[in-house]
Design a protein around this motif. Sequence first.
Motif, PDB file in Angstrom:
ATOM      1  N   TRP A  58      89.707  14.889  49.175  1.00 33.10           N
ATOM      2  CA  TRP A  58      88.561  14.313  48.468  1.00 33.10           C
ATOM      3  C   TRP A  58      88.038  13.023  49.087  1.00 33.10           C
ATOM      4  O   TRP A  58      86.821  12.855  49.201  1.00 33.10           O
ATOM      5  CB  TRP A  58      88.892  14.150  46.985  1.00 33.10           C
TER       6      TRP A  58
ATOM      7  N   LYS B 144      87.540  13.271  41.009  1.00 34.79           N
ATOM      8  CA  LYS B 144      88.184  13.304  42.325  1.00 34.79           C
ATOM      9  C   LYS B 144      87.474  12.413  43.350  1.00 34.79           C
ATOM     10  O   LYS B 144      87.914  12.285  44.485  1.00 34.79           O
ATOM     11  CB  LYS B 144      88.227  14.735  42.838  1.00 34.79           C
TER      12      LYS B 144
ATOM     13  N   ASN C 252      83.055  17.470  40.453  1.00 37.96           N
ATOM     14  CA  ASN C 252      84.433  16.968  40.331  1.00 37.96           C
ATOM     15  C   ASN C 252      84.444  15.444  40.352  1.00 37.96           C
ATOM     16  O   ASN C 252      85.069  14.831  41.223  1.00 37.96           O
ATOM     17  CB  ASN C 252      85.281  17.515  41.489  1.00 37.96           C
TER      18      ASN C 252
END
Length: 84
Positions: free
Chosen positions: A41, A62, A59
């Motif tokens: 990430w 992340k 996300n």
Amino acid sequence: MEIIKEDIKYINDPYSLCWLSENTNSLVIELLEENPDKIVWPSLCKNTNPKAFALLEQNPDKIDWTYLSANPNAIELLEQNLTK
């Protein structure tokens, strides 16, 4: 690309996964979408491909905001998350 696509399940080397996550090729981003367990990430946060931003937006937990702050194409995403 075909070799990587066939063998991604065997790629566990952190250096290789970082390289994949930073790669701006749209085919690589699609491969990462299909294999989210292979995404590094912080490295993806450096990626300038718009498809990478879509993955990050999906996300947000992340996102590495420090790395993202160094990405010149991330201004819009950063403006939407000023508290980060």
